[in-house]
Design a protein around this motif. Sequence first.
Motif, PDB file in Angstrom:
ATOM      1  N   VAL A   1      26.594 -26.849  27.300  1.00 50.49           N
ATOM      2  CA  VAL A   1      26.194 -25.843  28.342  1.00 50.49           C
ATOM      3  C   VAL A   1      26.105 -24.568  27.870  1.00 50.49           C
ATOM      4  O   VAL A   1      25.022 -23.792  27.789  1.00 50.49           O
ATOM      5  CB  VAL A   1      26.400 -26.317  29.587  1.00 50.49           C
ATOM      6  N   MET A   2      27.464 -24.387  27.376  1.00 51.51           N
ATOM      7  CA  MET A   2      27.391 -22.689  26.827  1.00 51.51           C
ATOM      8  C   MET A   2      26.941 -22.855  24.825  1.00 51.51           C
ATOM      9  O   MET A   2      26.546 -21.358  24.952  1.00 51.51           O
ATOM     10  CB  MET A   2      29.006 -22.586  26.751  1.00 51.51           C
ATOM     11  N   ILE A   3      27.091 -23.748  24.459  1.00 53.32           N
ATOM     12  CA  ILE A   3      26.752 -23.348  22.845  1.00 53.32           C
ATOM     13  C   ILE A   3      25.426 -22.640  22.838  1.00 53.32           C
ATOM     14  O   ILE A   3      25.347 -21.792  22.246  1.00 53.32           O
ATOM     15  CB  ILE A   3      26.456 -24.793  22.382  1.00 53.32           C
ATOM     16  N   GLY A   4      24.332 -22.679  23.818  1.00 50.96           N
ATOM     17  CA  GLY A   4      23.212 -22.668  23.921  1.00 50.96           C
ATOM     18  C   GLY A   4      22.995 -20.936  24.117  1.00 50.96           C
ATOM     19  O   GLY A   4      22.761 -19.774  23.933  1.00 50.96           O
ATOM     20  N   PRO A   5      23.322 -20.259  25.122  1.00 49.08           N
ATOM     21  CA  PRO A   5      23.741 -18.924  25.709  1.00 49.08           C
ATOM     22  C   PRO A   5      24.629 -18.084  24.759  1.00 49.08           C
ATOM     23  O   PRO A   5      23.991 -17.193  24.172  1.00 49.08           O
ATOM     24  CB  PRO A   5      23.827 -19.058  26.868  1.00 49.08           C
ATOM     25  N   PHE A   6      25.585 -18.782  24.172  1.00 50.29           N
ATOM     26  CA  PHE A   6      26.051 -17.818  23.462  1.00 50.29           C
ATOM     27  C   PHE A   6      25.549 -18.042  21.914  1.00 50.29           C
ATOM     28  O   PHE A   6      25.427 -16.835  20.946  1.00 50.29           O
ATOM     29  CB  PHE A   6      27.511 -18.308  22.938  1.00 50.29           C
ATOM     30  N   ALA A   7      24.953 -19.003  21.026  1.00 53.35           N
ATOM     31  CA  ALA A   7      24.084 -18.954  19.954  1.00 53.35           C
ATOM     32  C   ALA A   7      22.731 -17.906  19.816  1.00 53.35           C
ATOM     33  O   ALA A   7      22.344 -17.439  18.875  1.00 53.35           O
ATOM     34  CB  ALA A   7      23.572 -20.564  19.355  1.00 53.35           C
ATOM     35  N   ASN A   8      22.145 -18.059  21.074  1.00 52.05           N
ATOM     36  CA  ASN A   8      21.089 -17.095  21.599  1.00 52.05           C
ATOM     37  C   ASN A   8      21.721 -15.546  21.834  1.00 52.05           C
ATOM     38  O   ASN A   8      20.975 -14.945  21.091  1.00 52.05           O
ATOM     39  CB  ASN A   8      20.646 -17.397  22.918  1.00 52.05           C
ATOM     40  N   ALA A   9      22.848 -15.489  22.559  1.00 49.44           N
ATOM     41  CA  ALA A   9      23.148 -14.223  22.324  1.00 49.44           C
ATOM     42  C   ALA A   9      23.409 -13.662  20.798  1.00 49.44           C
ATOM     43  O   ALA A   9      23.410 -12.410  20.717  1.00 49.44           O
ATOM     44  CB  ALA A   9      24.526 -14.235  22.976  1.00 49.44           C
ATOM     45  N   LEU A  10      24.477 -14.478  20.161  1.00 51.81           N
ATOM     46  CA  LEU A  10      25.244 -14.241  18.032  1.00 51.81           C
ATOM     47  C   LEU A  10      23.660 -13.907  17.947  1.00 51.81           C
ATOM     48  O   LEU A  10      23.878 -12.754  16.747  1.00 51.81           O
ATOM     49  CB  LEU A  10      25.406 -15.006  17.775  1.00 51.81           C
ATOM     50  N   VAL A  11      22.514 -14.403  17.826  1.00 51.30           N
ATOM     51  CA  VAL A  11      21.104 -14.278  16.873  1.00 51.30           C
ATOM     52  C   VAL A  11      20.709 -13.074  17.746  1.00 51.30           C
ATOM     53  O   VAL A  11      20.627 -12.243  17.036  1.00 51.30           O
ATOM     54  CB  VAL A  11      20.042 -15.483  17.444  1.00 51.30           C
ATOM     55  N   ALA A  12      20.269 -12.440  18.641  1.00 50.47           N
ATOM     56  CA  ALA A  12      19.712 -11.925  19.229  1.00 50.47           C
ATOM     57  C   ALA A  12      20.567 -10.893  19.099  1.00 50.47           C
ATOM     58  O   ALA A  12      19.983  -9.532  18.905  1.00 50.47           O
ATOM     59  CB  ALA A  12      18.882 -12.111  20.882  1.00 50.47           C
ATOM     60  N   ILE A  13      21.652 -10.627  19.748  1.00 50.90           N
ATOM     61  CA  ILE A  13      22.232  -9.040  19.707  1.00 50.90           C
ATOM     62  C   ILE A  13      22.506  -9.069  17.566  1.00 50.90           C
ATOM     63  O   ILE A  13      22.421  -7.388  17.998  1.00 50.90           O
ATOM     64  CB  ILE A  13      24.181  -8.881  20.224  1.00 50.90           C
ATOM     65  N   GLY A  14      23.083  -9.906  17.090  1.00 47.17           N
ATOM     66  CA  GLY A  14      22.811  -9.417  16.498  1.00 47.17           C
ATOM     67  C   GLY A  14      21.758  -8.653  15.000  1.00 47.17           C
ATOM     68  O   GLY A  14      21.218  -7.979  14.347  1.00 47.17           O
ATOM     69  N   LEU A  15      20.017  -9.187  15.134  1.00 44.81           N
ATOM     70  CA  LEU A  15      19.256  -8.642  15.023  1.00 44.81           C
ATOM     71  C   LEU A  15      19.129  -7.375  15.611  1.00 44.81           C
ATOM     72  O   LEU A  15      18.388  -6.093  14.814  1.00 44.81           O
ATOM     73  CB  LEU A  15      18.035  -9.145  15.749  1.00 44.81           C
ATOM     74  N   ALA A  16      19.362  -7.392  17.047  1.00 47.64           N
ATOM     75  CA  ALA A  16      19.342  -5.882  17.617  1.00 47.64           C
ATOM     76  C   ALA A  16      20.093  -4.365  16.769  1.00 47.64           C
ATOM     77  O   ALA A  16      20.132  -3.799  16.735  1.00 47.64           O
ATOM     78  CB  ALA A  16      19.474  -5.906  18.344  1.00 47.64           C
TER      79      ALA A  16
END
Length: 133
Positions: A45-60
């Motif tokens: 369950v926790m893989i999704g939010p961490f992966a999403n955060a990694l991509v979104a924060i990285g791009l930001a």
Amino acid sequence: MTDPCPMTIRLFEGGVILSQLMRIANVAANMGAMAIALEISTLQVMIGPFANALVAIGLALVVSRGRQPIARWFLSVIIALDVIGIGGIPVVATMIGMPFAIVSALAILLMLAAGVLMWLPASSAWLKQSKAD
């Protein structure tokens, strides 16, 4: 010497980070119910939010710290997908609960607000300036 980062970019960066932290905390607080609803383990369950955060924060950070305007387009696609996901909030409210759905919707709206900030004229002008100035 480069000019200081405009407030729109600082708010954009903070908005993206806060949005992603809200998502991680929301999923962590409801991971048992999510694991049951999705029939997966709590770790999965926790893989999704961490992966999403990694991509979104990285791009930001590539936009705000690296001053790479092209990253805005990639982040805009992610934000657009988030906005489309608002349509699923009623289903999420039924499956997981209303508090989870409300926090999810707020996180999406915060991400949308950050996306608007990154396209405002002050942000665009700052990103167009040379890093060497």
